[in-house]
Every structure is written in structure tokens, then in C-alpha cells.
Design an enzyme around this catalytic site. Structure first.
Site, PDB file in Angstrom:
ATOM      1  CG  HIS A   1      -2.129  -0.898   1.061  1.00  0.00           C
ATOM      2  ND1 HIS A   1      -2.834  -1.262   2.098  1.00  0.00           N
ATOM      3  CD2 HIS A   1      -2.542  -1.611   0.047  1.00  0.00           C
ATOM      4  CE1 HIS A   1      -3.818  -2.228   1.792  1.00  0.00           C
ATOM      5  NE2 HIS A   1      -3.558  -2.557   0.450  1.00  0.00           N
TER       6      HIS A   1
ATOM      7  CB  THR B   1      -4.543  -7.333   8.362  1.00  0.00           C
ATOM      8  OG1 THR B   1      -5.535  -6.911   7.451  1.00  0.00           O
ATOM      9  CG2 THR B   1      -4.474  -9.117   8.383  1.00  0.00           C
TER      10      THR B   1
ATOM     11  CG  ASN C   1      -6.500  -9.901  14.469  1.00  0.00           C
ATOM     12  OD1 ASN C   1      -5.419  -9.295  13.676  1.00  0.00           O
ATOM     13  ND2 ASN C   1      -7.534  -9.514  14.764  1.00  0.00           N
TER      14      ASN C   1
ATOM     15  CB  ALA D   1       1.340  -8.193  17.225  1.00  0.00           C
TER      16      ALA D   1
END
Ligand code: NAD
Length: 227
Positions: free
Chosen positions: A105, A170, A195, A212
Site C-alpha cells: 500500500h 489485519t 490477531n 502481536a
């Protein structure tokens, strides 16, 4: 074994960077249709440039965390059989030592010009007004909604050829990244999700819930010990 990892804003959360959905986060205070679309940039370029200038400066106050570092170690072990794809525009994976990383991105620390050659320039402060190479106007080197992420061919090839695919921190709602687990699963890979919140589904073989910085180093150690 060939490993592909996809990370999102959750991996940088404990370094102090807000995720996309965090209440009171930077992203929350500015409308996405303005700061994350080409149309927004066209209608309010100053506001968009200021938004990214602020995010860029914010990077100076944060450091990679144990999860970024663990993934850099995993790469050291697997070398060319490892690929890290990140949706994050921060530079924390790179600062932790990751080399085989695709910032799909874009990158906050780069800007590019609107000239024909789209020159990309490093930028650690405010975005320069004009391209140092051709003089054209500049924009953040960020993939906005409606634009195609970088290096999709390389990503597709890696997903089709991997044995293990893990997606970390995510929410899995932004495509095409949200569809990577499906591609890896179809290609025969084991699919793992790490997650904070449950996001498991029929494509995910294993779900590891937790922060994390806690779950990623443990998971990396387990893989490294087993291979
Ligand atoms: P997201 O905000 O949609 O999802 C973040 C996910 O991380 C959530 O599922 C949340 O439960 C999880 N999470 C939060 N804290 C965590 C922790 N400590 N440990 C593990 N998981 C945790 O983010 P996204 O899925 O990356 O998608 C949003 C888009 O926003 C991305 O495309 C990205 O480019 C952009 N973004 C980037 C940054 C950055 O570069 N650091 C920050 C915010 C947003």
C-alpha cells in the site's frame, strides 16, 4: 518450506501507531474519502499532504516491536523462501531488519511526482512541492482506495507457491489483501491467523489469539525450532 506473511496495522499498534479503526486515531479524525482517495487529493491537496506530513513525522517517535523483530528473524532463517507483504505504510518492518518486504500500500517515507515518469523520492519530513528530478507536482507514495496496490504479480506468484501463509494484525476487510488467504489456501498452503480479535473463517486452519508482541515471537520460535 516457503512462507508468505501478510501484516496489517495491528502489528504496529503496540509500537504506538494507531490502527485504522482505533477510536481517536489519526485516521478516525479525517474522512477516508478525502485523505485516502485520488478524488480527495484532487479536491483538497493541501489537507491531504498535511495529513501525510503529520503521519510521516509521527514515525520518528516509534520503534519496531518484538513482533516486527521476530519476523525479521524468521526471514534470516528462511531467506529466499520467505516473503513479507505489509499493508502498513510505516517503516517498522524495514527498521527491524526485514529485507524481503513488499509494502503493497506504499510507503510514508516516499513521495512521487505526477509527471509522466512518476519519479519516486525519499522523504522524511514535509513533502516537497516540486519533484527534484522533473519539477512536476508531488503526491504521497501511498495506494489510495480505487488504486492498484504495488507488485501484485510478484505477490500472486508467491501466494500460489507457498506452503505456509500467515496473516497478522489485519482485519481482513480491505481487498485485494483480504483475498490472499483464499489464494494461498487454494494453492495448498496452511493458513494461520494471528490477531487480537477473532477473525477466523473457512480458509483459516489455525487461529492464534493475542497481542502481536506476545503471539508472534512464540509462533516464530515454534516454526524455527521445527524446521
Ligand atoms: P485495521 O485497523 O483494519 O485492522 C487492524 C487489526 O489488528 C484488527 O483486526 C485488530 O483486532 C488487530 N489488532 C489491533 N491491535 C493488535 C495487536 N496489538 N496485536 C494483534 N492484532 C491487533 O488495519 P488493516 O487490516 O491493516 O487495514 C487498514 C488499512 O489502513 C491498511 O491498508 C493500512 O495501509 C492502513 N493503515 C496503516 C497503518 C500503519 O502503517 N501502521 C496504520 C493504520 C492504518
Amino acid at each position: 518450506m516457503k512462507i508468505v506473511i501478510l501484516t496489517g496495522a495491528g502489528i504496529s499498534a503496540e509500537s504506538g501507531l494507531k490502527t485504522f479503526r482505533d477510536a481517536d486515531g489519526l485516521w478516525e479524525n479525517e474522512p477516508v474519502r478525502i485523505v485516502a482517495t485520488p478524488e480527495g487529493f484532487e479536491s483538497e491537496p493541501k489537507r491531504v499532504i498535511e495529513f501525510y506530513n503529520k503521519l510521516r513525522k509521527g514515525l520518528k517517535n516509534v520503534e519496531p516491536n518484538a513482533a516486527h523483530q521476530a519476523l525479521a528473524k524468521l526471514e534470516e532463517k528462511f531467506g529466499d523462501d520467505f516473503l513479507l507483504i505489509t499493508q502498513n505504510v510505516d517503516d517498522l518492518h524495514q527498521r527491524a531488519g526485514s529485507k524481503r518486504v513488499i509494502p503493497m500500500h506504499g510507503e510514508l517515507l516516499k513521495v512521487r511526482c505526477l509527471g509522466q515518469k512518476e519519479h519516486v523520492t525519499s522523504c522524511s519530513e514535509d513533502q516537497p512541492e516540486k519533484c527534484p528530478t522533473c519539477g512536476a507536482k508531488m503526491r504521497p507514495h501511498i495506494v489510495w482506495f480505487g488504486e492498484i496496490p504495488f507488485e501484485m504479480n510478484k505477490i500472486q506468484k508467491a501466494l500460489m507457491g507457498c506452503n505456509l501463509f500467515a496473516y497478522i494484525g489485519t482485519s481482513g476487510v480491505v481487498y485485494p489483501a483480504a483475498g490472499f488467504k483464499q489464494i494461498a489456501k487454494m494453492a495448498g498452503a496452511q493458513v494461520v491467523c494471528l490477531n487480537l480479535e477473532t477473525t477466523g473463517d473457512s480458509y483459516t486452519d489455525e487461529f492464534i489469539q493475542g497481542k502481536a508482541t506476545e503471539v508472534v515471537p512464540k509462533w516464530v520460535k515454534a516454526i524455527t525450532d521445527a524446521n
